[in-house]
Design an enzyme around this catalytic site. Structure first.
Site, PDB file in Angstrom:
ATOM      1  N   ARG A 106      11.343-156.545  35.251  1.00 35.55           N
ATOM      2  CA  ARG A 106      10.808-156.253  36.602  1.00 35.55           C
ATOM      3  C   ARG A 106      11.754-155.416  37.443  1.00 35.55           C
ATOM      4  NH1 ARG A 106       9.368-161.626  36.229  1.00 35.55           N
ATOM      5  NH2 ARG A 106       7.220-161.818  35.530  1.00 35.55           N
ATOM      6  N   LYS A 128       9.832-141.204  41.856  1.00 33.07           N
ATOM      7  CA  LYS A 128       8.565-141.276  41.112  1.00 33.07           C
ATOM      8  C   LYS A 128       8.890-141.317  39.632  1.00 33.07           C
ATOM      9  CE  LYS A 128       5.268-138.604  43.810  1.00 33.07           C
ATOM     10  NZ  LYS A 128       4.300-137.517  43.644  1.00 33.07           N
ATOM     11  N   GLU A 138      10.453-124.345  41.848  1.00 29.92           N
ATOM     12  CA  GLU A 138      10.511-125.476  42.796  1.00 29.92           C
ATOM     13  C   GLU A 138      11.483-125.172  43.938  1.00 29.92           C
ATOM     14  OE1 GLU A 138       8.385-127.897  42.541  1.00 29.92           O
ATOM     15  OE2 GLU A 138       7.763-127.763  40.438  1.00 29.92           O
ATOM     16  N   LYS A 167      14.290-131.957  49.560  1.00 31.93           N
ATOM     17  CA  LYS A 167      13.482-133.039  48.985  1.00 31.93           C
ATOM     18  C   LYS A 167      13.876-134.381  49.602  1.00 31.93           C
ATOM     19  CE  LYS A 167      11.069-135.032  45.269  1.00 31.93           C
ATOM     20  NZ  LYS A 167      10.519-134.969  43.930  1.00 31.93           N
ATOM     21  N   GLU A 210       4.595-141.235  49.533  1.00 32.15           N
ATOM     22  CA  GLU A 210       3.606-140.160  49.595  1.00 32.15           C
ATOM     23  C   GLU A 210       2.324-140.571  50.305  1.00 32.15           C
ATOM     24  OE1 GLU A 210       3.435-137.700  46.105  1.00 32.15           O
ATOM     25  OE2 GLU A 210       1.487-136.925  46.678  1.00 32.15           O
ATOM     26  N   ARG A 254       4.996-136.379  52.379  1.00 35.87           N
ATOM     27  CA  ARG A 254       5.500-136.050  51.047  1.00 35.87           C
ATOM     28  C   ARG A 254       4.529-135.183  50.261  1.00 35.87           C
ATOM     29  NH1 ARG A 254       8.688-140.101  46.824  1.00 35.87           N
ATOM     30  NH2 ARG A 254       8.845-138.576  45.149  1.00 35.87           N
ATOM     31  N   ASN A 276       3.619-130.985  46.961  1.00 30.01           N
ATOM     32  CA  ASN A 276       2.678-130.561  45.922  1.00 30.01           C
ATOM     33  C   ASN A 276       2.170-129.142  46.158  1.00 30.01           C
ATOM     34  OD1 ASN A 276       2.709-132.949  44.393  1.00 30.01           O
ATOM     35  ND2 ASN A 276       1.470-133.944  45.970  1.00 30.01           N
ATOM     36  N   HIS A 318       0.835-127.053  43.414  1.00 20.35           N
ATOM     37  CA  HIS A 318       0.639-127.956  42.278  1.00 20.35           C
ATOM     38  C   HIS A 318      -0.824-128.293  42.007  1.00 20.35           C
ATOM     39  CE1 HIS A 318       4.924-128.157  42.617  1.00 20.35           C
ATOM     40  NE2 HIS A 318       5.037-129.008  41.618  1.00 20.35           N
ATOM     41  N   HIS A 362      -1.540-128.045  38.224  1.00 19.61           N
ATOM     42  CA  HIS A 362      -1.966-129.150  37.364  1.00 19.61           C
ATOM     43  C   HIS A 362      -3.247-128.794  36.624  1.00 19.61           C
ATOM     44  CE1 HIS A 362       0.527-132.081  39.994  1.00 19.61           C
ATOM     45  NE2 HIS A 362       1.226-131.612  38.984  1.00 19.61           N
ATOM     46  N   HIS A 402       5.700-125.631  33.206  1.00 18.59           N
ATOM     47  CA  HIS A 402       5.321-126.178  34.510  1.00 18.59           C
ATOM     48  C   HIS A 402       5.697-125.229  35.656  1.00 18.59           C
ATOM     49  CE1 HIS A 402       4.408-129.183  37.515  1.00 18.59           C
ATOM     50  NE2 HIS A 402       5.644-129.139  37.977  1.00 18.59           N
TER      51      HIS A 402
HETATM   52  N1  LIG Z   1       9.173-137.628  39.074  1.00 18.13           N
HETATM   53  C1  LIG Z   1       8.968-136.532  39.754  1.00 18.13           C
HETATM   54  O1  LIG Z   1       8.949-136.525  40.980  1.00 18.13           O
HETATM   55  C2  LIG Z   1       8.756-135.256  38.999  1.00 18.13           C
HETATM   56  C3  LIG Z   1       8.741-134.041  39.686  1.00 18.13           C
HETATM   57  C4  LIG Z   1       8.611-132.871  38.959  1.00 18.13           C
HETATM   58  C5  LIG Z   1       8.487-132.920  37.591  1.00 18.13           C
HETATM   59  N2  LIG Z   1       8.491-134.114  36.957  1.00 18.13           N
HETATM   60  C6  LIG Z   1       8.362-134.197  35.497  1.00 18.13           C
HETATM   61  O2  LIG Z   1       9.475-133.517  34.930  1.00 18.13           O
HETATM   62  C7  LIG Z   1       9.104-133.023  33.653  1.00 18.13           C
HETATM   63  C8  LIG Z   1       9.561-131.599  33.543  1.00 18.13           C
HETATM   64  O3  LIG Z   1      10.963-131.554  33.656  1.00 18.13           O
HETATM   65  P1  LIG Z   1      11.815-130.425  32.920  1.00 18.13           P
HETATM   66  O4  LIG Z   1      11.312-129.118  33.310  1.00 18.13           O
HETATM   67  O5  LIG Z   1      13.234-130.769  33.147  1.00 18.13           O
HETATM   68  O6  LIG Z   1      11.369-130.592  31.404  1.00 18.13           O
HETATM   69  P2  LIG Z   1      12.035-131.302  30.142  1.00 18.13           P
HETATM   70  O7  LIG Z   1      12.648-132.580  30.483  1.00 18.13           O
HETATM   71  O8  LIG Z   1      10.996-131.308  29.114  1.00 18.13           O
HETATM   72  O9  LIG Z   1      13.181-130.282  29.746  1.00 18.13           O
HETATM   73  C9  LIG Z   1      12.846-128.981  29.347  1.00 18.13           C
HETATM   74  C10 LIG Z   1      13.574-128.625  28.044  1.00 18.13           C
HETATM   75  O10 LIG Z   1      14.945-128.374  28.323  1.00 18.13           O
HETATM   76  C11 LIG Z   1      15.750-129.118  27.410  1.00 18.13           C
HETATM   77  N3  LIG Z   1      17.011-129.364  28.103  1.00 18.13           N
HETATM   78  C12 LIG Z   1      17.269-130.300  29.040  1.00 18.13           C
HETATM   79  N4  LIG Z   1      18.497-130.133  29.522  1.00 18.13           N
HETATM   80  C13 LIG Z   1      19.053-129.100  28.861  1.00 18.13           C
HETATM   81  C14 LIG Z   1      20.306-128.460  28.926  1.00 18.13           C
HETATM   82  N5  LIG Z   1      21.220-128.813  29.818  1.00 18.13           N
HETATM   83  N6  LIG Z   1      20.538-127.433  28.093  1.00 18.13           N
HETATM   84  C15 LIG Z   1      19.592-127.021  27.216  1.00 18.13           C
HETATM   85  N7  LIG Z   1      18.387-127.583  27.121  1.00 18.13           N
HETATM   86  C16 LIG Z   1      18.112-128.613  27.938  1.00 18.13           C
HETATM   87  C17 LIG Z   1      14.948-130.312  27.098  1.00 18.13           C
HETATM   88  O11 LIG Z   1      15.384-130.920  25.902  1.00 18.13           O
HETATM   89  C18 LIG Z   1      13.548-129.716  26.997  1.00 18.13           C
HETATM   90  O12 LIG Z   1      13.339-129.145  25.743  1.00 18.13           O
HETATM   91  C19 LIG Z   1       7.617-133.197  33.540  1.00 18.13           C
HETATM   92  O13 LIG Z   1       7.354-134.277  32.699  1.00 18.13           O
HETATM   93  C20 LIG Z   1       7.172-133.492  34.951  1.00 18.13           C
HETATM   94  O14 LIG Z   1       6.021-134.319  34.997  1.00 18.13           O
HETATM   95  C21 LIG Z   1       8.630-135.262  37.639  1.00 18.13           C
END
Ligand SMILES: NC(=O)c1ccc[n+]([C@@H]2O[C@H](COP(=O)([O-])OP(=O)(O)OC[C@H]3O[C@@H](n4cnc5c(N)ncnc54)[C@H](O)[C@@H]3O)[C@@H](O)[C@H]2O)c1
Length: 522
Positions: free
Chosen positions: A284, A306, A348, A390, A400, A404, A408, A411, A415, A428
């Site tokens: 939990r 999130k 972003e 942020k 949100e 907040r 988006n 987005h 999406h 993305h």
């Molecule tokens: N929680 C939130 O508020 C929030 C906000 C925005 C996005 N997200 C989520 O984040 C995810 C996208 O994040 P992302 O763009 O970081 O994608 P990701 O985590 O898939 O990373 C992208 C790629 O980069 C590689 N990578 C990571 N760090 C590296 C480094 N230092 N050097 C080389 N390669 C590296 C990873 O292995 C992967 O192949 C999505 O799942 C999205 O839904 C969440």
């Protein structure tokens, strides 16, 4: 707090002023404070009260500015660190002591015969210099060479390497947590985690390719006496599955992770989303530390609490709100990031410019090449600004409910694009860029923004190589929107009222949306 130490003439005051302006905090020079308090120049205090009198005043000043926990930049007098009491203040948690190193030749060049510097009049300057150097080296967390460099350049290096001395605070219902931004700070993971002394073990969730970035974290936690288990998960979105989460829960149970222990997410947004989700659900709720390694995760995913995993039918459909205990954004980890991923993260960064802080747009435009080349100074500055934006929004509206939602921006379209193309074929950040362009066209169609604002979207996005065109069909987009969790008797958009001011929950007539989608094709 960032404290600048160094010999007279090392440029503490000049670099400190520039740095304070860059990081938007106050600057205090203890010599100036002593002069204010006493109403006398330092030279007069030496004459009337001797060095002993001056040192007592200096210690009072240091106690005042290092004791009240106000974020600021402090320049200490050259001899201050020779006092044991002041050294004790410098070793407190949260103080990053930065030694501005200078050669004696340079000191002589810079100061000439400055009568206002009593210590410059001592007989054996070389001896004093050598003694002090030893003291400075003994207390410094970060050392910056200043020979032949101007204050601007020195301040940039301090911001990059000691910026974690001024963490950005995120305020939540459960308390405040720090986000640290710096270059090469991963090895400070333990000391930067509030309450790390009580942690017995940590489950580090990461991806196999990131072993080099995990190593310093592992060492730091190990040195702090924390027992570490590393769990490697699949790359990218594949990590955010029920199966992977279940495997991690079982791992937590096997190693008897307790509520006082720690989950650490080292990776991109996929890893931090998953780590946050597992941490929030196991027992939990276990504390989570995020160490994001992509630009996108540093400026967005890892901040704000999130968490989420995907289902076959859609992304992020299962998740929680679970704020981390701290976030450590080490821009050194971005050095290995492919350029396309940097660009995706910049979408972003640019978003914060459009919705809140237009100066971010100027910064991105002027440093686009340096950002894409992964220049650590430019990245640290962009991450810091974005995190601050942020943090501001999340602090105002953690769950949100209203404010907040502006995060988006772009987005709603993004999406839908991602859903329609099958997840993974659009990056993305690229989808968000196109989404922001679409939102700009839509706002323009509705008479909310002018031609100039639309052109600015196109210019800034293209400047960093992000896409601004897409061939989309409105019918298909509408199908995707209906399935979105934010759908509320119709699709709602985040649109600008002007550059730097966004509003959420806006409904738009179908023909205006259709016109925006058409314009996106050109
Ligand atoms: N929680 C939130 O508020 C929030 C906000 C925005 C996005 N997200 C989520 O984040 C995810 C996208 O994040 P992302 O763009 O970081 O994608 P990701 O985590 O898939 O990373 C992208 C790629 O980069 C590689 N990578 C990571 N760090 C590296 C480094 N230092 N050097 C080389 N390669 C590296 C990873 O292995 C992967 O192949 C999505 O799942 C999205 O839904 C969440």
């Amino acid at each position: 707090v960032i404290v600048l130490i160094g010999f007279m003439g090392s440029g503490k005051t000049m670099a400190g002023r520039v740095l304070a302006q860059k990081l938007e905090v106050e600057f205090v020079d203890t010599d100036a404070l002593v002069e204010d308090e006493s109403g006398m120049p330092v030279a007069d205090i030496f004459e009337r009260e001797g060095e002993t009198g001056f040192r007592a005043r200096e210690a009072d000043a240091a106690r005042a500015v290092l004791g009240d926990k106000v974020p600021r930049i402090v320049a200490l007098g050259g001899g201050a660190p020779a006092q044991e009491e002041i050294r004790a203040l410098l070793s407190r948690p949260g103080v990053v002591t930065t030694y501005l190193k200078v050669s004696l030749d340079e000191v002589r060049r810079r100061l000439g015969d400055d009568d206002a510097r009593p210590m410059l009049q001592v007989a054996d300057l070389e001896k004093l210099f050598d003694e002090r150097r030893g003291i400075y080296e003994g207390v410094a967390d970060v050392t910056v060479d200043t020979d032949g460099r101007g204050p601007e350049d020195v301040a940039d290096e301090i911001a990059r390497r000691a910026g974690h001395g001024l963490p950005i605070e995120v305020r939540t219902s459960g308390g405040t947590y720090p986000v640290y931004v710096g270059d090469g700070i991963a090895h400070r993971a333990a000391e930067l985690t509030p309450g790390f002394q009580r942690v017995e073990q940590a489950l580090v969730i990461t991806h196999a390719d990131l072993a080099d970035h995990v190593a310093p974290v592992r060492d730091a936690l190990g040195e702090a006496g924390i027992e570490i288990t590393v769990a490697e998960v699949p790359d990218g979105e594949a990590a955010k599955s029920v199966e992977v989460a279940a495997r991690l829960w079982e791992r937590c149970a096997e190693i008897s992770l307790h509520r006082g222990d720690l989950v650490v997410g080292v990776g991109g947004g996929a890893v931090t989303d998953l780590a946050g989700f597992v941490a929030s659900t196991f027992n939990r709720g276990v504390a989570v530390l995020h160490m994001p390694t992509t630009l996108l995760a540093q400026v967005d995913a890892a901040i704000g609490g999130k968490t989420g995993i995907n289902l076959g039918v859609g992304k992020n459909l299962v998740g929680t709100f679970h704020q981390p205990v701290a976030v450590v954004c080490d821009v050194a980890t971005l050095a290995t990031l492919p350029t396309e991923e940097v660009r995706a993260g910049l979408a972003e960064v640019v978003k914060y410019g459009f919705i809140m802080h237009p100066e971010v747009l100027e910064e991105v435009e002027s440093s686009a090449e340096r950002l894409l080349a992964k220049d650590a100074v430019a990245l640290a500055a962009a991450v810091r600004r974005s995190v601050a934006a942020k943090a501001e929004v999340v602090s105002a509206d953690e769950r949100e409910r209203d404010v907040r939602a502006i995060l988006n921006y772009g987005h709603t379209f993004a999406h839908a694009i991602e859903t329609l193309s099958g997840h993974g074929s659009w990056r993305h950040g690229d989808a968000v860029a196109v989404g922001m362009m679409a939102a700009a066209y839509l706002a323009h169609e509705l008479g909310r923004i002018d031609d100039g604002a639309v052109a600015l979207h196109r210019r800034v996005l293209e400047r960093v190589g992000l896409p601004v065109r897409a061939d989309l069909e409105l019918d298909a987009l509408e199908e995707a929107w209906k399935r979105d969790k934010k759908y509320e008797r119709g699709v709602r958009f985040v649109l600008l009222a002007s550059i730097g001011r966004a509003e959420s929950g806006i409904a738009a007539p179908r023909d205006a949306v259709a016109a925006a989608v058409e314009r996106l094709k050109t």
